[in-house]
Design a protein around this motif. Structure first.
Motif, mmCIF file in Angstrom:
data_model
loop_
_atom_site.group_PDB
_atom_site.id
_atom_site.type_symbol
_atom_site.label_atom_id
_atom_site.label_comp_id
_atom_site.label_asym_id
_atom_site.label_seq_id
_atom_site.Cartn_x
_atom_site.Cartn_y
_atom_site.Cartn_z
ATOM 1 N N ARG A 140 1.170 -1.207 0.034
ATOM 2 C CA ARG A 140 -0.299 0.055 0.300
ATOM 3 C C ARG A 140 0.764 1.186 -0.140
ATOM 4 O O ARG A 140 0.573 2.204 0.298
ATOM 5 N N ARG A 141 1.866 1.100 -0.261
ATOM 6 C CA ARG A 141 2.726 2.278 -0.084
ATOM 7 C C ARG A 141 3.056 2.697 -1.465
ATOM 8 O O ARG A 141 4.030 3.340 -1.539
ATOM 9 N N GLY A 142 2.549 2.449 -2.310
ATOM 10 C CA GLY A 142 2.322 3.281 -3.847
ATOM 11 C C GLY A 142 4.423 1.959 -4.538
ATOM 12 O O GLY A 142 4.210 1.569 -4.192
ATOM 13 N N CYS A 143 3.930 3.250 -6.331
ATOM 14 C CA CYS A 143 4.682 2.235 -6.703
ATOM 15 C C CYS A 143 5.657 2.871 -6.502
ATOM 16 O O CYS A 143 7.196 2.155 -7.109
ATOM 17 N N LYS A 144 6.323 3.501 -5.530
ATOM 18 C CA LYS A 144 8.197 3.851 -5.418
ATOM 19 C C LYS A 144 8.496 2.689 -4.438
ATOM 20 O O LYS A 144 9.724 2.622 -5.122
ATOM 21 N N THR A 145 7.483 1.148 -4.067
ATOM 22 C CA THR A 145 8.027 0.714 -3.667
ATOM 23 C C THR A 145 8.685 -0.282 -4.859
ATOM 24 O O THR A 145 9.477 -1.906 -4.023
ATOM 25 N N ALA A 146 7.837 -0.526 -5.976
ATOM 26 C CA ALA A 146 8.540 -1.569 -6.829
ATOM 27 C C ALA A 146 9.407 -1.118 -7.630
ATOM 28 O O ALA A 146 9.609 -0.442 -8.091
ATOM 29 N N ARG A 147 10.309 -1.790 -7.850
ATOM 30 C CA ARG A 147 11.962 -1.917 -8.180
ATOM 31 C C ARG A 147 11.977 -3.460 -9.753
ATOM 32 O O ARG A 147 11.555 -3.618 -9.568
ATOM 33 N N LEU A 148 12.741 -2.258 -10.633
ATOM 34 C CA LEU A 148 13.246 -3.146 -11.531
ATOM 35 C C LEU A 148 14.185 -4.444 -11.365
ATOM 36 O O LEU A 148 15.581 -3.719 -10.121
#
Length: 189
Positions: free
Chosen positions: A136-144
């Motif tokens: 639930r922390r947005g897309c900032k935590t998703a890394r390539l």
């Protein structure tokens, strides 16, 4: 009837451990007795968000013989399922079956590879239950993945409002030369 009792709860209540003192002589008998008990523990509402790990405390014996004597030794092992995700009450039994299948395979692999260990008893069963929290922390935590990020051909836009897809479409339609990885660069477009 098998009864689980709480032995440990985390500080914020996100995880808890339940234990049932049992005395089984086979994994199959443990499965048939524990399956309905686990269902009763987990069936608290129609919509669940749980992460569950099922563990069995197993005692094995082994006969060691040499020229002078024979000794019987015992060893304790702890076999666990993978972390299982349960989102609704209708998934409980199939998920418990999946967890026990993993435990069956682990015990079978342990005993069949010429180790000489024989299952003596199962002393207790543990049920580790945790809340399943989505990201639930947005897309900032998703890394390539590192392999793709090192190519420098893909753009990963940092944002906290879960509008990653919108920003990626805007980035494709309106390419920027400066600060292309920031969501604030696309707010005025």
């Amino acid at each position: 009837m098998v009864q689980f009792q709480e032995i440990n709860a985390s500080f914020r209540g996100f995880t808890r451990t339940l234990r049932a003192a049992v005395d089984f002589d086979s994994v199959e008998s443990a499965f048939f007795e524990l399956r309905p008990a686990i269902h009763n523990v987990l069936n608290v509402s129609p919509v669940l968000r749980l992460r569950v790990i099922i563990c069995l405390h197993v005692i094995f014996t082994k006969l060691i013989s040499d020229e002078l004597s024979e000794t019987n030794i015992s060893q304790t092992y702890y076999f666990c399922s993978n972390a299982l995700r349960i989102l609704s009450a209708s998934q409980i039994l199939s998920t418990v079956d999946e967890g026990f299948r993993k435990i069956f395979n682990s015990i079978e692999t342990f005993t069949k590879n010429g180790s000489g260990w024989i299952l003596s008893s199962i002393d207790f069963a543990d049920l580790h239950i945790g809340n399943f929290l989505e990201n639930r922390r947005g897309c900032k935590t998703a890394r390539l993945p590192v392999r793709l990020a090192n190519k420098r051909a893909l753009l990963s836009i940092d944002c906290f409002d879960n509008k990653c897809f919108i920003y990626s479409v805007l980035a494709a339609l309106f390419p920027l030369k400066k600060n292309a990885g920031r969501s604030s660069s696309y707010k005025n477009i």
